[in-house]
Scaffold this active site. Structure first.
Site, short mmCIF file in Angstrom:
data_model
loop_
_atom_site.label_atom_id
_atom_site.label_comp_id
_atom_site.label_asym_id
_atom_site.label_seq_id
_atom_site.Cartn_x
_atom_site.Cartn_y
_atom_site.Cartn_z
N GLU A 24 -3.61 6.60 8.61
CA GLU A 24 -4.41 7.55 7.84
C GLU A 24 -5.69 7.86 8.58
OE1 GLU A 24 -4.88 5.44 4.15
OE2 GLU A 24 -6.67 4.39 4.81
N ARG B 208 -5.70 -8.58 -10.18
CA ARG B 208 -6.22 -9.89 -10.57
C ARG B 208 -7.69 -9.74 -10.95
NH1 ARG B 208 -9.34 -10.57 -6.16
NH2 ARG B 208 -8.54 -9.90 -4.15
N LYS C 17 0.81 -1.22 0.00
CA LYS C 17 0.00 0.00 0.00
C LYS C 17 0.85 1.27 0.00
CE LYS C 17 -4.23 -1.94 2.01
NZ LYS C 17 -3.83 -3.35 1.93
N HIS D 86 -14.61 -7.17 7.16
CA HIS D 86 -13.94 -6.44 6.08
C HIS D 86 -13.87 -7.24 4.78
CE1 HIS D 86 -12.69 -3.29 8.88
NE2 HIS D 86 -12.27 -4.23 9.69
#
Length: 497
Positions: free
Chosen positions: A204, A296, A120, A239
């Site tokens: 963040e 993908r 990330k 999630h």
């Protein structure tokens, strides 16, 4: 008629995605090879392929994650290309590189794009040269707790501590107060190390009540990149997505165009090739922020296929063969609406706990605008070694209301006994006023799938089942009294908590 450069494809995967790729390959006149573990010896994907090879024992690290064995099989059977599906080795840069080094085509992006978007922090750096909205925070690894507190105060609580190499909610912690930063950082780092072998985390701003909206992209080897509109994936548990749809119920034309442009730029930022998905968070004010890119094919790709009329696997194969995209952005338009339910072997009444057992009854729904991407059949055992998804149920309608109605109809036709599944949860979602109105976010399960709501939802069905059982019992009793019949075995009544 064009001759295929790829004449034989091996799918380094199992279940429904293996069959999905085989189906398109066969339509294109391409031979297919399946690999399987001892647990999948009698699985449908093994019989569906032209050839099948046992590659190891049931645990994935002894079979589906053994890239060396898979490449060995591919070379022995003179395979031209390997399709990784999703999960397992699909986002493994080393595997993609070794496939290429062995003279085999990898149906997906190159190792550089996989590696860049798999981290990330690297992804944030790669897209920083483009005008792409980012969630406020830092784009570097943070290890010191004092520094973390300082950053948190700058961006404002609540914050999100995220694993740089993470996914699926692992190594992720929401922190609402300063005093909780140290403990939650330690937990996130520990979990990230265990899950990904990389303890790097970053911080963040936590976007409260967000929607999860993603954009499908296609990119060829000639620099052409297009997007295929969005998918809404906000109904999640732990999630991880359970219900997806295309298009989103809340995107305006302007936001759709802006997100599409941003997604195309993300793909360009890493020289992407193939089918990929750029994920965004959409806040309550419809501001969107880049989240990550999945390098993908996505589980939920069928909803995009329904609204665009494109076969994404066929597009992947053609791109891998070196063809230019045959479609331009202006050629595409949204047609109708599609909804997908992931049918997991989980108990939605027990916090979605895995449900293992034998599929004593397994009958998939059929009908117009109903699609089932399936990897199981009646009599099979659901193995404990892999993801518990049995199939994907997808429905289509000329509008959202029709697609949802068709999904409820399809769920009622789907008959599964022997394990608990997410089918009743899917019905709960499709009937819930919040989902029907389009006014929901990633907290749907937490906010609406409460004990009280479950009781209210399931009680009417339980009452109907009990009434039917009682009537049948009284009918049999009356027949016995009249001497017209003997009592038959007791009727099985579905148990509802």
């Amino acid at each position: 008629m064009k001759k295929n450069k790829i004449k034989k494809i091996l799918v380094a995967n199992r279940g429904e995605i293996a069959i999905r790729v085989f189906t398109t390959a066969k339509k294109m006149g391409i031979k297919t090879v399946a690999v399987y573990s001892t647990a999948d010896r009698n699985a449908p994907h093994v019989r569906f392929a032209d050839e099948a090879v046992l590659i190891g024992n049931a645990p994935s690290n002894e079979s589906y994650l053994r890239g060396d064995k898979i490449i060995e099989v591919a070379k022995k059977l003179h395979v031209d290309a390997i399709h990784p599906g999703y999960g397992f080795l699909s986002e493994n840069a080393d595997f993609a590189n070794k496939v290429k080094e062995n003279g085999i085509i990898f149906i997906g992006p190159d190792e550089k794009a996989i590696q860049t978007m798999g981290d990330k922090l690297e992804a944030k750096d790669a897209v920083s040269h483009y005008d792409i909205p980012m969630v406020p925070g830092v784009d570097r690894a943070v290890e010191d707790v004092e520094e973390a507190v300082k950053i948190a105060k700058q961006v404002g609580f609540p914050i999100l501590i995220k694993a740089a190499a993470g996914g699926g909610g692992k190594g992720m912690r929401v922190v609402e107060k300063e005093e909780a930063v140290k403990e939650q950082m330690q937990r996130a780092i520990s979990e990230a190390k265990a899950a990904f072998g990389n303890g790097a985390v970053f911080i963040e701003k936590y976007v409260q009540s967000p929607r999860h909206v993603e954009i499908q992209v296609l990119a060829d080897k000639h620099g052409n990149v297009i997007h295929l509109f969005e998918r809404e994936c906000s109904v999640q548990r732990r999630h991880q997505k359970v219900v997806e749809e295309a298009p989103s119920a809340v995107l305006t034309l302007g936001i759709r165009e802006a997100m599409g442009k941003a997604a195309v730029n993300v793909a360009k930022a890493c020289d992407y090739v193939g089918a990929g998905t750029v994920e965004f968070l959409l806040d309550a004010d419809k501001n969107f922020y880049f989240l990550e890119m999945n390098t993908r094919l996505q589980v939920e790709h069928p909803v995009t296929e329904f609204i665009t009329g494109l076969d994404l696997v066929a597009q992947q194969i053609k791109i891998a063969e070196g063809e230019k995209l045959s479609i331009k952005q202006d050629d595409l338009q949204i047609n109708g609406h599609a909804v997908e339910l992931r049918v997991y072997a989980e108990d939605p009444l027990d916090n979605f706990a895995p449900s293992i057992g034998k599929l004593s009854t397994y009958q998939v729904p059929k009908g117009e605008n109903i699609r089932v991407d399936n990897g199981f059949e009646e009599g099979m055992e659901v193995p404990i070694y892999y993801d518990p998804m049995l199939a994907k149920l997808i429905t289509f309608g000329k509008n959202r209301t029709e697609a949802i109605r068709k999904m409820i109809e399809a769920i009622d036709k789907y008959k599964i006994e022997g394990v608990k599944t997410t089918l009743p949860f899917g019905k709960f979602v499709c009937k819930h006023p919040s989902f029907v109105s389009g006014n929901f976010n990633t907290h749907f399960v937490k906010d609406y799938y409460t004990t009280e709501a479950i009781d209210d939802f399931y009680k009417p069905e339980a009452k109907i089942a009990a009434t039917i059982a009682l009537k049948m019992y009284l009918d049999e009793k009356r027949k016995l009294k009249l001497g017209t019949n003997s009592i038959k075995p007791a009727v099985k009544v579905p148990f509802v908590k």
